[in-house]
Design a protein around this motif. Structure first.
Motif, mmCIF file in Angstrom:
data_model
loop_
_atom_site.group_PDB
_atom_site.id
_atom_site.type_symbol
_atom_site.label_atom_id
_atom_site.label_comp_id
_atom_site.label_asym_id
_atom_site.label_seq_id
_atom_site.Cartn_x
_atom_site.Cartn_y
_atom_site.Cartn_z
ATOM 1 N N MET A 1 -2.186 -11.551 -4.757
ATOM 2 C CA MET A 1 -1.138 -10.569 -4.592
ATOM 3 C C MET A 1 -0.430 -10.787 -3.257
ATOM 4 O O MET A 1 -0.942 -11.455 -2.372
ATOM 5 N N ALA A 2 0.690 -10.161 -3.108
ATOM 6 C CA ALA A 2 1.528 -10.375 -1.926
ATOM 7 C C ALA A 2 1.109 -9.505 -0.751
ATOM 8 O O ALA A 2 0.496 -8.452 -0.910
ATOM 9 N N HIS A 3 1.477 -9.978 0.420
ATOM 10 C CA HIS A 3 1.333 -9.191 1.631
ATOM 11 C C HIS A 3 2.734 -8.703 1.991
ATOM 12 O O HIS A 3 3.681 -9.486 2.019
ATOM 13 N N ILE A 4 2.859 -7.403 2.281
ATOM 14 C CA ILE A 4 4.153 -6.800 2.568
ATOM 15 C C ILE A 4 4.119 -6.190 3.966
ATOM 16 O O ILE A 4 3.233 -5.395 4.281
ATOM 17 N N GLU A 5 5.083 -6.555 4.777
ATOM 18 C CA GLU A 5 5.276 -5.944 6.092
ATOM 19 C C GLU A 5 6.397 -4.925 5.932
ATOM 20 O O GLU A 5 7.541 -5.300 5.653
ATOM 21 N N ILE A 6 6.093 -3.643 6.084
ATOM 22 C CA ILE A 6 7.094 -2.590 5.937
ATOM 23 C C ILE A 6 7.577 -2.209 7.336
ATOM 24 O O ILE A 6 6.807 -1.702 8.150
ATOM 25 N N ILE A 7 8.839 -2.478 7.584
ATOM 26 C CA ILE A 7 9.460 -2.271 8.886
ATOM 27 C C ILE A 7 10.292 -0.996 8.797
ATOM 28 O O ILE A 7 11.208 -0.901 7.975
ATOM 29 N N VAL A 8 9.986 -0.020 9.654
ATOM 30 C CA VAL A 8 10.578 1.311 9.530
ATOM 31 C C VAL A 8 11.473 1.639 10.719
ATOM 32 O O VAL A 8 11.075 1.465 11.873
ATOM 33 N N GLN A 28 -1.323 0.229 -5.064
ATOM 34 C CA GLN A 28 -1.794 0.494 -6.428
ATOM 35 C C GLN A 28 -1.642 -0.737 -7.313
ATOM 36 O O GLN A 28 -2.370 -0.902 -8.278
ATOM 37 N N HIS A 29 -0.692 -1.604 -6.958
ATOM 38 C CA HIS A 29 -0.472 -2.835 -7.717
ATOM 39 C C HIS A 29 -1.149 -4.041 -7.068
ATOM 40 O O HIS A 29 -0.827 -5.187 -7.375
ATOM 41 N N GLY A 30 -2.060 -3.790 -6.142
ATOM 42 C CA GLY A 30 -2.869 -4.856 -5.569
ATOM 43 C C GLY A 30 -2.281 -5.567 -4.375
ATOM 44 O O GLY A 30 -2.855 -6.548 -3.902
ATOM 45 N N HIS A 31 -1.160 -5.115 -3.864
ATOM 46 C CA HIS A 31 -0.548 -5.747 -2.690
ATOM 47 C C HIS A 31 -1.133 -5.159 -1.414
ATOM 48 O O HIS A 31 -1.580 -4.021 -1.385
ATOM 49 N N HIS A 32 -1.099 -5.942 -0.364
ATOM 50 C CA HIS A 32 -1.576 -5.494 0.952
ATOM 51 C C HIS A 32 -0.356 -5.162 1.808
ATOM 52 O O HIS A 32 0.589 -5.945 1.873
ATOM 53 N N CYS A 33 -0.374 -3.995 2.463
ATOM 54 C CA CYS A 33 0.778 -3.538 3.241
ATOM 55 C C CYS A 33 0.400 -3.174 4.668
ATOM 56 O O CYS A 33 -0.672 -2.624 4.909
ATOM 57 N N ASN A 34 1.303 -3.465 5.576
ATOM 58 C CA ASN A 34 1.249 -2.973 6.948
ATOM 59 C C ASN A 34 2.546 -2.234 7.206
ATOM 60 O O ASN A 34 3.628 -2.768 6.951
ATOM 61 N N ILE A 35 2.458 -1.011 7.711
ATOM 62 C CA ILE A 35 3.650 -0.244 8.074
ATOM 63 C C ILE A 35 3.827 -0.350 9.582
ATOM 64 O O ILE A 35 2.900 -0.098 10.347
#
Length: 145
Positions: A1-8, A28-35
C-alpha cells in the motif's frame, strides 16, 4: 500500500479536520499516513504521495503554518513527485481558493506530478468540507496503488 504525506495549511482548523478525515479513510484502505501541521520539506518522504490540504486566508494568502514550506517549495526540485491537492475557500471572496492555486502553481513549477485536478471546496456551500473531500478521495483511491 502507499505512504501518504498529508501537508496541512490551516488557520481556523477546517483543513486539519479535512486532513484527519482523509487520513482515516486512507488508513482504512491500508495506506500509511503522516499529517504535517507544520510542514518542513526535509521531513517529507519523497517516496510517498503528497496530499496537500490548505485553506486560503485573508486576500488570497496562505495560512501562516504552511508559508515556510511554501517558500521551501519554490526552490526544491520535485520532478515526478506525485501530488494531490485540496483547497478550501469561500466563494464570496474574489480570492476564492487562491492559496491552493498558488500552491498548485509552485508544485507544477517544481516539477511535481499532479495525480488529479485539484479539488476546490467552497465552504460557503459545504460547511462540512471533510464530507466533500472524503467523497472525492474515495474516487481517487485506485490512483494510490
Amino acid at each position: 500500500m502507499a505512504h501518504i504525506e498529508i501537508i496541512v495549511g490551516s488557520v481556523l482548523g477546517a483543513s486539519e479536520y479535512v486532513a484527519d478525515a482523509l487520513s482515516e479513510v486512507l488508513q482504512q484502505h491500508g495506506h500509511h499516513c503522516n499529517i504535517h501541521l507544520t510542514p518542513d520539506m526535509p521531513t517529507l518522504r519523497r517516496d510517498a504521495i503528497w496530499l496537500v490540504c490548505s485553506s486560503t486566508h485573508g486576500a488570497g494568502d496562505l495560512p501562516d503554518n504552511i508559508q515556510p514550506w511554501f517558500e521551501q517549495l519554490k526552490s526544491t526540485d520535485l520532478t515526478a513527485q506525485p501530488v494531490m491537492l485540496i483547497g478550501l475557500g469561500d466563494s464570496s471572496y474574489d480570492t476564492y481558493c487562491h492559496g491552493a492555486i498558488k500552491i498548485e502553481q509552485a508544485l507544477r513549477d517544481a516539477g511535481a506530478e499532479m495525480l488529479h485536478a485539484p479539488l476546490h471546496i467552497d465552504v460557503l456551500n459545504h460547511p462540512i468540507p471533510e464530507d466533500v473531500a472524503v467523497k472525492w478521495l474515495s474516487h481517487q483511491l485506485d490512483k494510490l496503488g
